[in-house]
Design an enzyme around this catalytic site. Structure first.
Site, PDB file in Angstrom:
ATOM      1  CE1 TYR A   1      41.121 -39.619  -5.319  1.00  0.00           C
ATOM      2  CE2 TYR A   1      38.943 -38.954  -4.351  1.00  0.00           C
ATOM      3  CZ  TYR A   1      39.820 -39.984  -4.627  1.00  0.00           C
ATOM      4  OH  TYR A   1      39.751 -41.261  -4.144  1.00  0.00           O
TER       5      TYR A   1
ATOM      6  N   GLY B   1      52.233 -45.156   1.386  1.00  0.00           N
ATOM      7  CA  GLY B   1      52.244 -46.372   1.984  1.00  0.00           C
ATOM      8  C   GLY B   1      53.274 -46.900   2.855  1.00  0.00           C
TER       9      GLY B   1
ATOM     10  N   GLY C   1      33.967 -27.942  -0.229  1.00  0.00           N
ATOM     11  CA  GLY C   1      33.832 -29.068  -1.403  1.00  0.00           C
ATOM     12  C   GLY C   1      33.007 -30.270  -0.587  1.00  0.00           C
ATOM     13  CG  ASP C   2      33.307 -31.653   3.408  1.00  0.00           C
ATOM     14  OD1 ASP C   2      33.855 -32.429   2.981  1.00  0.00           O
ATOM     15  OD2 ASP C   2      33.760 -31.357   4.582  1.00  0.00           O
TER      16      ASP C   2
ATOM     17  CE1 TYR D   1      41.884 -48.664   6.255  1.00  0.00           C
ATOM     18  CE2 TYR D   1      40.796 -47.061   5.108  1.00  0.00           C
ATOM     19  CZ  TYR D   1      40.668 -48.060   5.961  1.00  0.00           C
ATOM     20  OH  TYR D   1      39.533 -48.305   6.703  1.00  0.00           O
TER      21      TYR D   1
HETATM   22  N1  UFG Z   1      35.252 -34.230   9.456  1.00  0.00           N
HETATM   23  C1  UFG Z   1      35.335 -33.254  10.114  1.00  0.00           C
HETATM   24  N2  UFG Z   1      36.382 -33.379  11.143  1.00  0.00           N
HETATM   25  C2  UFG Z   1      37.445 -33.893  10.561  1.00  0.00           C
HETATM   26  C3  UFG Z   1      37.498 -34.713   9.637  1.00  0.00           C
HETATM   27  C4  UFG Z   1      36.324 -34.814   8.890  1.00  0.00           C
HETATM   28  O1  UFG Z   1      34.169 -32.873  10.738  1.00  0.00           O
HETATM   29  O2  UFG Z   1      38.620 -33.509  11.308  1.00  0.00           O
HETATM   30  C5  UFG Z   1      33.960 -34.273   8.485  1.00  0.00           C
HETATM   31  C6  UFG Z   1      34.229 -33.912   7.172  1.00  0.00           C
HETATM   32  O3  UFG Z   1      33.955 -32.461   6.938  1.00  0.00           O
HETATM   33  C7  UFG Z   1      32.702 -34.885   6.450  1.00  0.00           C
HETATM   34  C8  UFG Z   1      32.836 -35.954   7.154  1.00  0.00           C
HETATM   35  O4  UFG Z   1      33.638 -35.798   8.301  1.00  0.00           O
HETATM   36  O5  UFG Z   1      31.562 -34.194   6.675  1.00  0.00           O
HETATM   37  C9  UFG Z   1      33.650 -37.141   6.595  1.00  0.00           C
HETATM   38  O6  UFG Z   1      35.026 -36.721   6.153  1.00  0.00           O
HETATM   39  P1  UFG Z   1      36.382 -37.677   5.539  1.00  0.00           P
HETATM   40  O7  UFG Z   1      37.385 -36.707   5.367  1.00  0.00           O
HETATM   41  O8  UFG Z   1      36.548 -38.755   6.613  1.00  0.00           O
HETATM   42  O9  UFG Z   1      35.886 -38.223   4.187  1.00  0.00           O
HETATM   43  P2  UFG Z   1      35.130 -37.652   3.108  1.00  0.00           P
HETATM   44  O10 UFG Z   1      33.724 -37.747   3.102  1.00  0.00           O
HETATM   45  O11 UFG Z   1      35.344 -36.042   2.872  1.00  0.00           O
HETATM   46  O12 UFG Z   1      36.115 -38.411   1.897  1.00  0.00           O
HETATM   47  C10 UFG Z   1      35.781 -39.676   1.636  1.00  0.00           C
HETATM   48  C11 UFG Z   1      37.039 -40.222   0.905  1.00  0.00           C
HETATM   49  C12 UFG Z   1      37.433 -39.517  -0.211  1.00  0.00           C
HETATM   50  C13 UFG Z   1      36.173 -39.471  -1.032  1.00  0.00           C
HETATM   51  C14 UFG Z   1      34.952 -39.006  -0.628  1.00  0.00           C
HETATM   52  C15 UFG Z   1      33.965 -39.127  -1.536  1.00  0.00           C
HETATM   53  O13 UFG Z   1      38.085 -40.076   2.031  1.00  0.00           O
HETATM   54  O14 UFG Z   1      38.842 -39.978  -0.704  1.00  0.00           O
HETATM   55  O15 UFG Z   1      34.644 -39.748   0.489  1.00  0.00           O
HETATM   56  O16 UFG Z   1      33.342 -37.807  -1.559  1.00  0.00           O
HETATM   57  F1  UFG Z   1      36.702 -38.889  -2.405  1.00  0.00           F
END
Ligand code: UFG
Length: 343
Positions: free
Chosen positions: A147, A43, A290-291, A18
């Site tokens: 990660y 990719g 982990g969020d 990406y």
């Molecule tokens: N979320 C939802 N539903 C979904 C997908 C995501 O509610 O279907 C929420 C997640 O719980 C989170 C937010 O949307 O609260 C963002 O989630 P993402 O998966 O888009 O991104 P992340 O913040 O989890 O992760 C990103 C990068 C990782 C990096 C991280 C840094 O993708 O590689 O930020 O903490 F490690």
């Protein structure tokens, strides 16, 4: 801010992914000769079409030796990593091997062939649960998953390699990469997709029936998690500036890259409703393990040291670029893949 670097030959590891693929297009536009090394595990070959593609793996030291020995490279940009936080806890061996151990192969091949400049893709996941917001580079590093730990390990290795072997490096800690090529040539296409904005847009386009919202009981104004979304084009700008910076002989370091604005999951959905004019049904779900509740960058150092200014800081612009890409996927109008079904 700096003298623009002359045309260089640059190796882009993970240039079919990406962010890497957007970087390849950018470097080629700037007149650089770009060689992509990608194992195509996540990719897409066609995404690397703005550079010369070499299919191969960082685990293959003999290939690295041949590749870097054939022609002189001035710099390496390293995007090649597994990047799913949840998966990393289930498959730590794969994450430590691919992200940390194989990066050592790359660094050792660079050392053997006197390639001294590296721009490395790091992540906000190195911080773990923040103790203060916005997160600057002085914030302690306490990653919560393999990660994030694999990326922190590489940052530590880079510092030691600089000390011992004269490697010059920039580690760019992305917050939430978003958006797509403003010209519509490239975009995000993970399989399976786990990121919020592409999933929201798959719901809008009809490829998915609803968005599962992972938790609405966080300590945030609307109860959903807050993230700092940063346009992929702006991340590429930061890489180009970091390369200029390293070429000017200034000290290696890490920078946090975000727009310094936080948006909740609900705010992202509302913005996507405005951009697409579609409904986007939601289903509330338990929290995803982990969020962190909030991740927002302090990018003052990147602004100061690199002269970085995000061109597309506006969330709706990021979503509208990603929406154009999603419509191309839905319509099967893509060089990357034909009408991929959502999962
Ligand atoms: N979320 C939802 N539903 C979904 C997908 C995501 O509610 O279907 C929420 C997640 O719980 C989170 C937010 O949307 O609260 C963002 O989630 P993402 O998966 O888009 O991104 P992340 O913040 O989890 O992760 C990103 C990068 C990782 C990096 C991280 C840094 O993708 O590689 O930020 O903490 F490690």
């Amino acid at each position: 801010m700096f003298l623009r670097v002359e045309a260089m030959r640059i190796l882009v590891v993970g240039g079919a992914g990406y962010i890497g693929s957007h970087m390849v297009k950018r470097l080629a536009r700037d007149g650089h000769e770009v060689v992509v090394l990608d194992n195509l595990s996540t990719g897409h070959r066609e995404a690397a079409r703005f550079g010369e593609m070499v299919e191969g793996d960082l685990g293959d030291s003999a290939l690295l030796d041949r590749l870097l020995g054939q022609r002189p490279f001035a710099a390496v940009m390293h995007f090649g990593a597994y990047s799913q936080v949840g998966e990393s806890s289930q498959e730590p061996a794969a994450y430590y091997r691919n992200n940390a151990a194989y990066t050592l192969n790359l660094l050792d091949a660079m050392r053997a062939h006197a390639v001294h400049l590296l721009v490395f893709s790091s992540t906000a996941a190195v911080f773990g649960e923040p103790t203060y917001i916005p997160i600057d580079e002085s914030h302690p590093l306490h990653p919560l998953n393999p990660y994030g730990r694999s990326k922190r390990m590489v940052e530590e290795i880079l510092a030691d390699y600089e000390q011992a072997y004269g490697l010059h490096w920039a580690a760019l800690r992305y917050f939430n990469a978003a958006g797509a090529d403003p010209e519509g040539d490239l975009g995000e296409q993970h399989e399976p997709e786990t990121h919020l904005i592409p999933i929201v847009l798959q719901v809008a386009s009809g490829r998915r029936s609803e968005l599962q919202v992972f938790g609405d009981d966080y300590d945030t104004p609307d109860g959903t998690c807050i993230r700092d979304y940063v346009h992929v084009t702006d991340l590429c700008d930061a890489h180009a500036l970091a390369l200029d910076y390293l070429c000017s002989g200034r000290p290696s370091r890490a920078w946090n890259l975000g727009t310094e604005a936080g948006f909740s999951v609900r705010e992202v959905v509302d913005a996507a409703r405005r951009v697409t004019g579609r409904e986007i049904p939601l289903r509330m779900m338990p929290r995803r393990p982990g969020d962190p509740a909030r991740l927002v960058a302090d990018s003052a150092a990147a602004r100061r040291d690199l002269g970085w200014r995000p061109q597309f800081p506006d969330l709706e612009t990021m979503i509208s670029h990603a929406w154009r890409w999603e419509c191309r996927i839905r319509d099967g109008d893509l060089p990357l893949a034909k009408g991929v079904p959502a999962r």
